[in-house]
Scaffold this motif. Sequence first.
Motif, PDB file in Angstrom:
ATOM      1  N   GLY A  17     116.418  22.943 117.237  1.00 20.29           N
ATOM      2  CA  GLY A  17     116.957  24.175 116.577  1.00 20.29           C
ATOM      3  C   GLY A  17     116.591  24.173 115.109  1.00 20.29           C
ATOM      4  O   GLY A  17     116.330  25.361 114.560  1.00 20.29           O
ATOM      5  N   VAL A  18     116.033  23.316 114.513  1.00 19.38           N
ATOM      6  CA  VAL A  18     115.716  23.388 113.059  1.00 19.38           C
ATOM      7  C   VAL A  18     114.180  23.967 113.005  1.00 19.38           C
ATOM      8  O   VAL A  18     114.185  24.590 112.358  1.00 19.38           O
ATOM      9  N   LEU A  19     113.390  23.604 113.835  1.00 18.20           N
ATOM     10  CA  LEU A  19     112.029  24.106 114.076  1.00 18.20           C
ATOM     11  C   LEU A  19     112.279  25.824 114.264  1.00 18.20           C
ATOM     12  O   LEU A  19     111.567  26.589 113.685  1.00 18.20           O
ATOM     13  N   HIS A  20     113.364  26.196 115.042  1.00 14.25           N
ATOM     14  CA  HIS A  20     113.362  27.596 115.187  1.00 14.25           C
ATOM     15  C   HIS A  20     113.618  28.272 113.632  1.00 14.25           C
ATOM     16  O   HIS A  20     113.363  29.302 113.380  1.00 14.25           O
ATOM     17  N   GLU A  29     110.984  21.052 102.140  1.00 15.34           N
ATOM     18  CA  GLU A  29     111.380  19.885 101.592  1.00 15.34           C
ATOM     19  C   GLU A  29     113.014  20.119 100.998  1.00 15.34           C
ATOM     20  O   GLU A  29     113.910  19.052 100.767  1.00 15.34           O
ATOM     21  N   GLU A  30     113.147  21.424 100.314  1.00 22.91           N
ATOM     22  CA  GLU A  30     114.413  21.329  99.843  1.00 22.91           C
ATOM     23  C   GLU A  30     115.198  22.670 100.528  1.00 22.91           C
ATOM     24  O   GLU A  30     114.406  23.631 101.061  1.00 22.91           O
ATOM     25  N   ALA A  35     112.279  19.993 109.191  1.00 22.04           N
ATOM     26  CA  ALA A  35     112.024  20.824 108.011  1.00 22.04           C
ATOM     27  C   ALA A  35     110.402  20.723 107.338  1.00 22.04           C
ATOM     28  O   ALA A  35     109.838  21.375 107.143  1.00 22.04           O
ATOM     29  N   ALA A  36     110.199  19.225 107.180  1.00 17.86           N
ATOM     30  CA  ALA A  36     109.031  18.733 106.782  1.00 17.86           C
ATOM     31  C   ALA A  36     107.763  19.156 107.267  1.00 17.86           C
ATOM     32  O   ALA A  36     106.886  19.349 106.851  1.00 17.86           O
TER      33      ALA A  36
END
Length: 125
Positions: free
Chosen positions: A97-100, A29-30, A23-24
């Motif tokens: 997955g999070v990059l997507h 960040e949130e 995410a960063a």
Amino acid sequence: MEIDVIGNALPPGRVEEAVAYAAASAGIEEGHVAIEFVNAERIAELNETWRGKVGPTDVLSFPVDEDDEDPLGERELGDVFICPEYTSDLVEAVVHGVLHLTGMDHEEDEGEMLAVQAEIMGWLR
């Protein structure tokens, strides 16, 4: 970052670390992310329903607010489903997955997402 981990394929702290780095990398960040570890039957069902592809896969991402007008504010990023039976590296699947969820797509970019993924994995090893 609020992270729900469903299933016990990885320790929650390890999942949280991978989510935070991914995410960063997009300046987030949130927000909220759910990571769920599922069996082959469940991921095959999701794969067919949402992608029209038959059979299990390693990871599926379902972004919620990828087009958020305030990308630095709190976001509902979405859900990532990971099938440990079809995944060789669970931490890398979380990052992928999070990059997507952040809007990256290795099927449409010029290798940018996979380069970011490789860099993050270097930090996490």
